[in-house]
Design an enzyme around this catalytic site. Structure first.
Site, PDB file in Angstrom:
ATOM      1  N   GLY A 217      -3.535 -12.403  -3.825  1.00 16.43           N
ATOM      2  CA  GLY A 217      -4.775 -11.663  -3.574  1.00 16.43           C
ATOM      3  C   GLY A 217      -5.882 -12.060  -4.545  1.00 16.43           C
ATOM      4  N   HIS A 243     -12.122  -5.463   7.012  1.00 19.74           N
ATOM      5  CA  HIS A 243     -10.750  -5.424   6.485  1.00 19.74           C
ATOM      6  C   HIS A 243      -9.871  -4.766   7.554  1.00 19.74           C
ATOM      7  CE1 HIS A 243      -7.950  -4.168   2.910  1.00 19.74           C
ATOM      8  NE2 HIS A 243      -7.610  -5.316   3.416  1.00 19.74           N
ATOM      9  N   SER A 268      -1.090   1.710   3.812  1.00 17.16           N
ATOM     10  CA  SER A 268      -1.277   3.001   4.488  1.00 17.16           C
ATOM     11  C   SER A 268      -0.923   2.890   5.966  1.00 17.16           C
ATOM     12  CB  SER A 268      -2.726   3.458   4.358  1.00 17.16           C
ATOM     13  OG  SER A 268      -3.089   3.505   3.021  1.00 17.16           O
TER      14      SER A 268
END
Ligand code: SPV
Ligand code: MN
Length: 617
Positions: A217, A243, A268
């Site tokens: 990342g 995103h 999530s």
């Protein structure tokens, strides 16, 4: 006097006859002083070379299953480092609150200072990729320079090759570029100067410098670094860069496929929403979205692979992925536990050995780090990297230069006690409000404390390279300019009561089928202050159809209760957050005021606490 490095493939660079490209490569060589430069065009031989060298240099290790390898990032380099990721301020452009900016000349001086000789003794790779599908209006040619074979290997899985795209540029300077230097390494090959870890994003030159790190990342130019550049660029153009995953929801009885894009903060439920059995996947992380000639929105995956969280993936909950992760094909595992060539991660449904090798080196149960903290056998942010076309649920249009038509947009958060599992926004503007007010508990994808409720507009806030207000204005305008804008939905899979989740992991398939039906005008819904919510009868028949399960009215009442006090508390937090921002569009505040007014009326009517969804008709 610096000596010139050995060169492999220089001709391929010259053949592109691109003055800016040549100058960039020469500048980096002069600054970073590698021992060798290798130009790669994405041929089979080049791909092979990168794979072999990643192993030969110990940046990856082979695993027992053919094609599988493992890579370890340093123990303290397991996530994005938001503190040291900074935007070089554009003179005359205000950045707004919450954006970690640094003065341009100060930033350039610091990064150039730290990059002097950073590749000494190492091999520098020059790689060409394409953000978005090849030969599409969404394509952005991107140059990656790195001295990490792992970074090149990872990007070969995650992005489309772009040498041809650079040829099509015909000498034009319109491309992004990324320069990554691993920096000095320790005996395990990990960046040791973490205190000098820096990621500086230069919007003016469409380039990013990132050094002294390896975690994907932070190190891969095309992932979250390019994302900052494309968000900035899209503001001036007609498309958006989000995103978001892109997934096709397939309804067998109707024999139709409806595409959704969705934004969720890390960990999530984003990848799992995109990977529901029976549905197809176009992308799981980043989407370009533009207006189509049909008056709707069209989306294309920026990437062609998945860098997914591996924790919790097991044969029972994720049968599709499990099969892929346990059979021969090209996969890079990162930061898992390895014993006898077998990777282990949390909740995989297998017994975990007491010894092995992981992101801390030799590992044994009970091992502690320098701070005395017990080291988990696999990192919370351990991952797998693979090409989407390895998956049997890959969408046939995944690489279509046109993208796919977007029926619905989903905004999801991880909130324990406020949002209902699914609702449909009243209008595009209300949907933008729903996205802008996502709150989510923090997880392991960034360094820092976990489990804290954080406001994360469109799950994009960490990546914004333009002020939030301008980003939201663009969002409003984008939808308002469409003749048939997608419907917007808000989800929350994480409602809890007494510490227990109210929903099963698979329930999201029901919410998706409900959304899919709504896109086609099929279900009636209940108008509440926070949006349209499902009727009990519709959910009951969906639970029956999908899982042959009885959905009890008590469950419906607890899932879809209008938690009036909590919702008003959230509005209070949002009022404070947005009051501190500049240039938030009027349309946003109108939605907030309306929701607040209606919730206050509901409180007068229903009293404190919550209202049953059955009270709305
Ligand atoms: C995320 O955290 O949103 C990811 C992984 O997709 S990273 O590459 O770290 O951004
Ligand atoms: Mn992401």
């Amino acid at each position: 006097m610096a000596t010139s490095p050995a060169y492999q493939g220089r001709k391929k660079l010259r053949q592109l006859a691109n003055p800016r490209l040549t100058a960039i490569v020469e500048d980096v060589v002069r600054l970073c002083r590698p021992a060798k430069v290798t130009v790669l065009t994405g041929s089979q031989d080049d791909m092979e070379y990168v794979r072999e060298m990643a192993l030969a240099k110990g940046e990856e290790f082979p695993l027992a299953v053919p094609g599988h390898t493992v890579h370890f990032d340093g123990y303290y380099d397991q996530a994005r480092d938001t503190r040291n990721t900074r935007i070089l301020a554009v003179p005359g452009e205000s950045m707004g609150r919450g954006i970690n900016a640094i003065g341009r000349s100060e930033g350039l001086a610091e990064i150039h200072g730290l990059m002097g000789g950073i590749m000494a003794g190492r091999e520098m790779l020059v790689c060409f990729y394409d953000l978005g599908p090849v030969n599409s209006r969404f394509s952005i040619p991107s140059l990656q320079i790195t001295d990490s074979f792992y970074v090149a290997h990872c990007q070969n899985l995650l992005y489309r090759q772009g040498y041809e795209e650079f040829r099509r540029l015909n000498g034009s300077p319109e491309f992004f570029h990324f320069i990554h230097g691993v920096g000095e390494v320790d005996e395990r090959g990990n960046s040791r100067n973490l205190h000098w870890r820096r990621t500086f994003i230069d919007l003016q030159e469409n380039r990013v410098f990132t050094i002294n790190n390896q975690y994907a990342g932070s190190s891969l130019g095309l992932k979250k670094l390019a994302f900052r550049l494309s968000i900035h660029q899209s503001l001036r153009e007609e498309w958006m860069c989000e995103h978001m995953f892109i997934s096709g929801v397939f309804r067998p009885v109707k024999n139709r496929i409806t595409y959704f894009t969705g934004a969720f903060p890390s960990a999530s439920g984003k990848t799992s929403t995109a990977m529901i059995p029976g549905h197809t996947i176009v992308g799981d992380d980043l989407a370009f979205i533009g207006p189509g000639t049909d008056g709707g929105a069209w989306a294309a995956n920026v990437e062609q692979g998945i860098f997914g969280i591996i924790e919790d993936i097991n044969a029972a909950d994720d049968p599709l992925l499990w099969r892929v992760l346990t059979t021969p094909r090209e996969i890079i595992f990162s930061n898992v536990l390895v014993k006898d060539g077998v990777p282990y991660w949390s909740n995989m449904g297998r017994e975990i050995p007491d010894h092995g090798f992981n992101h801390s080196g030799e590992w044994h149960r009970g091992k502690r780090d320098a701070e005395g903290k017990e080291i988990p056998f696999s990192s919370k942010n351990s991952r797998y990297t693979l090409r989407i076309d390895e998956l049997e649920n890959a969408d046939p249009r995944a690489n279509d230069p046109q993208g796919v038509p977007v029926g619905g947009v989903i905004f999801g958060g991880r909130d324990p006690d406020t949002s209902v599992p699914v609702l449909e926004a009243l209008t595009w503007a209300h949907g933008v409000y729903c996205g802008a007010t996502i709150e989510s508990e923090t997880t392991a994808a960034t360094l820092g404390r976990q489990g804290v409720l954080k406001h994360n507009p469109m799950a994009i806030v960490e990546f914004l390279s333009i002020p939030l207000g301008r980003y939201l204005s663009k969002y409003l305008q984008f939808g308002e300019a469409l003749r048939v804008p997608p419907r917007i939905f808000r989800t929350n899979y994480f409602l809890r009561e007494n510490g227990r989740f109210l929903n099963g992991k698979l329930d999201k398939k029901v919410w998706l089928w409900w959304m899919e039906g709504r896109v086609h005008g099929e279900f009636q819904a209940l108008r509440t202050p926070i949006g349209w919510i499902p009727r009990y009868d519709d959910l009951r028949s969906l639970f029956l159809e999908i899982f042959a399960k009885d959905y009890r009215v008590e469950d419906y009442e607890s899932h879809f209760a209008l938690r009036i006090d909590r919702l008003l508390e959230r509005i209070g937090r949002m009022e404070a957050a947005f009051a501190a921002e500049d240039h938030i569009p009027e349309g946003f505040f109108l939605e907030m005021e309306r929701e607040k007014r209606e919730l206050e009326e509901a409180r007068k009517y229903f009293g404190e606490g919550q209202a049953s969804p059955l009270a709305f008709t």
